[in-house]
Design a protein around this motif. Structure first.
Motif, PDB file in Angstrom:
ATOM      1  N   ASN A   1      15.169 -13.186   3.703  1.00 24.41           N
ATOM      2  CA  ASN A   1      16.512 -12.604   3.750  1.00 24.41           C
ATOM      3  C   ASN A   1      16.563 -11.183   3.214  1.00 24.41           C
ATOM      4  OD1 ASN A   1      17.591 -15.003   4.820  1.00 24.41           O
ATOM      5  ND2 ASN A   1      17.889 -15.855   2.759  1.00 24.41           N
ATOM      6  N   GLU A   2      15.490 -10.740   2.540  1.00 21.20           N
ATOM      7  CA  GLU A   2      15.451  -9.400   1.971  1.00 21.20           C
ATOM      8  C   GLU A   2      14.514  -8.477   2.747  1.00 21.20           C
ATOM      9  OE1 GLU A   2      14.437  -9.740  -2.098  1.00 21.20           O
ATOM     10  OE2 GLU A   2      16.284 -10.821  -2.654  1.00 21.20           O
ATOM     11  N   TRP A   3      14.250  -8.811   4.007  1.00 21.50           N
ATOM     12  CA  TRP A   3      13.340  -7.978   4.811  1.00 21.50           C
ATOM     13  C   TRP A   3      13.986  -6.629   5.108  1.00 21.50           C
ATOM     14  CZ3 TRP A   3      13.630  -5.791   9.746  1.00 21.50           C
ATOM     15  CH2 TRP A   3      12.422  -5.281  10.234  1.00 21.50           C
ATOM     16  N   MET A   4      13.189  -5.574   4.961  1.00 21.80           N
ATOM     17  CA  MET A   4      13.671  -4.211   5.186  1.00 21.80           C
ATOM     18  C   MET A   4      12.843  -3.549   6.281  1.00 21.80           C
ATOM     19  SD  MET A   4      14.569  -2.680   1.415  1.00 21.80           S
ATOM     20  CE  MET A   4      12.946  -3.002   0.755  1.00 21.80           C
ATOM     21  N   CYS A   5      13.482  -2.705   7.027  1.00 22.48           N
ATOM     22  CA  CYS A   5      12.796  -1.962   8.086  1.00 22.48           C
ATOM     23  C   CYS A   5      11.985  -0.824   7.470  1.00 22.48           C
ATOM     24  CB  CYS A   5      13.820  -1.408   9.087  1.00 22.48           C
ATOM     25  SG  CYS A   5      14.957  -0.192   8.386  1.00 22.48           S
TER      26      CYS A   5
ATOM     27  N   ILE B   1      12.333   1.160   3.694  1.00 13.80           N
ATOM     28  CA  ILE B   1      11.210   1.102   2.748  1.00 13.80           C
ATOM     29  C   ILE B   1      10.809   2.510   2.327  1.00 13.80           C
ATOM     30  CG2 ILE B   1       8.762   0.515   2.551  1.00 13.80           C
ATOM     31  CD1 ILE B   1       9.297  -1.914   4.277  1.00 13.80           C
ATOM     32  N   GLU B   2      10.802   3.443   3.287  1.00 13.31           N
ATOM     33  CA  GLU B   2      10.443   4.818   2.947  1.00 13.31           C
ATOM     34  C   GLU B   2      11.536   5.498   2.140  1.00 13.31           C
ATOM     35  OE1 GLU B   2       9.017   8.935   5.201  1.00 13.31           O
ATOM     36  OE2 GLU B   2       9.721   7.203   6.356  1.00 13.31           O
ATOM     37  N   GLU B   3      12.806   5.246   2.475  1.00  4.10           N
ATOM     38  CA  GLU B   3      13.905   5.879   1.751  1.00  4.10           C
ATOM     39  C   GLU B   3      13.979   5.405   0.304  1.00  4.10           C
ATOM     40  OE1 GLU B   3      17.477   5.233   3.870  1.00  4.10           O
ATOM     41  OE2 GLU B   3      16.950   6.587   5.539  1.00  4.10           O
TER      42      GLU B   3
ATOM     43  N   CYS C   1       7.965   4.357  10.292  1.00 10.78           N
ATOM     44  CA  CYS C   1       8.231   3.844  11.634  1.00 10.78           C
ATOM     45  C   CYS C   1       7.396   4.642  12.627  1.00 10.78           C
ATOM     46  CB  CYS C   1       9.712   3.960  11.961  1.00 10.78           C
ATOM     47  SG  CYS C   1      10.151   3.339  13.606  1.00 10.78           S
ATOM     48  N   ASN C   2       6.642   3.944  13.462  1.00 10.86           N
ATOM     49  CA  ASN C   2       5.748   4.624  14.391  1.00 10.86           C
ATOM     50  C   ASN C   2       6.276   4.630  15.818  1.00 10.86           C
ATOM     51  OD1 ASN C   2       4.749   2.031  15.630  1.00 10.86           O
ATOM     52  ND2 ASN C   2       3.949   1.766  13.557  1.00 10.86           N
ATOM     53  N   SER C   3       7.601   4.563  15.976  1.00  8.67           N
ATOM     54  CA  SER C   3       8.155   4.712  17.321  1.00  8.67           C
ATOM     55  C   SER C   3       8.039   6.169  17.763  1.00  8.67           C
ATOM     56  CB  SER C   3       9.621   4.272  17.349  1.00  8.67           C
ATOM     57  OG  SER C   3      10.413   5.135  16.571  1.00  8.67           O
TER      58      SER C   3
END
Length: 275
Positions: free
Chosen positions: A212-216, A220-222, A231-233
């Motif tokens: 429930n605490e998963w972060m994008c 995580i970087e911020e 993010c490697n998009s």
């Protein structure tokens, strides 16, 4: 004395040649031709264009009957005004269609949500079977209404989860359990499909769904948890002035990395240490 004599001999020869040339031109009638041409040119006078003054006529300004102050006739006034059906008090086709549908609510019934489609889309048996069999791959069942756009592949495809009410029943009010959701930003940056989550970040959708605490990667970087986990998009890499990786999963696995994000994280760490 010799120089003066030589000069006089040259001049006498020159003068004799000039006289000879003039006699030859006279015998050919060249002088007469030149005089005739000069007379023709002098007699022909150029035509001068007459200047005529242009007169501008002042015309009266065109004004509507409303500005002129003349009242309109009753028939013209009623016919000239364009009114919509809503202003005339008539029900539109859209309202009549809503009143006849089951989702219309007058008293005590819940109104149809604004993002719900007017016509429900039924999947064919082939598309439904293809949707259920695409759990291991990216799939190709595209739906612009019920599909949630993945941040990496940017495809509005239906997920293959059996318990997903949004993709299974085409209910736009339900969330898609086949796409991730960041617990911090809840934005489109944290929406990833199963294939992109596995290949680009090395994470399983079941583990992310239970956490429930998963972060994008953006959050995580911020928050400074891991600045090298980015993010490697293609959109995010271009914003960083970095070249998009393309299909880099094969190179990452050959080098022993779990995903493309782990490969980029190691490269950024080594670049930071070397600088």
């Amino acid at each position: 004395m010799g120089k003066l004599r030589a000069k006089s001999d040259y001049e006498s020869l020159r003068n004799a040649r000039i006289v000879e040339n003039q006699a030859r031109l006279a015998s050919l009638g060249v002088h007469k031709t030149i005089s005739d041409l000069r007379s023709i040119v002098s007699s022909a006078k150029p035509k001068v264009r007459k200047w005529q003054k242009k007169e501008y006529v002042i015309t009266p300004v065109r004004r509507s009957t409303r500005f002129k102050g003349t009242p309109l006739s009753s028939s013209l006034a009623t016919n000239s005004l364009r009114r919509s059906n809503r202003l005339r008090g008539k029900a539109t086709d859209f309202e009549e269609r809503e009143e006849g549908s089951d989702s219309y609510s007058s008293e005590g019934k819940e109104k149809r949500p604004a993002n719900a489609p007017l016509v429900m889309i039924d999947l064919s048996p082939e598309d439904s079977s293809r949707r259920c069999n695409r759990k291991e791959g990216r799939g190709s069942v595209y739906n612009s209404i019920c599909g949630i756009c993945c941040h990496f592949c940017r495809q509005k495809t239906l997920c293959a989860e059996k318990d997903c009410k949004r993709c299974g029943n085409l209910d736009v009010n339900q969330p898609c359990i086949g796409k991730t959701d960041c617990s911090v930003c809840h934005s489109s940056n944290g929406v990833l499909c199963r294939a992109c989550l596995k290949i680009r970040y090395g994470e399983e959708l079941e583990e992310v769904r239970e956490n429930n605490e998963w972060m994008c990667p953006h959050c995580i970087e911020e928050k400074g948890i891991n600045p090298y986990w980015i993010c490697n998009s293609s959109l995010c890499l271009k914003n960083r002035k970095m070249t998009p990786t393309g299909i880099a999963i094969y190179r990452a696995r050959e080098l022993g990395y779990k995903s493309v994000a782990h490969l980029l994280m190691d490269e950024l760490q080594r670049k930071n240490l070397s600088s």
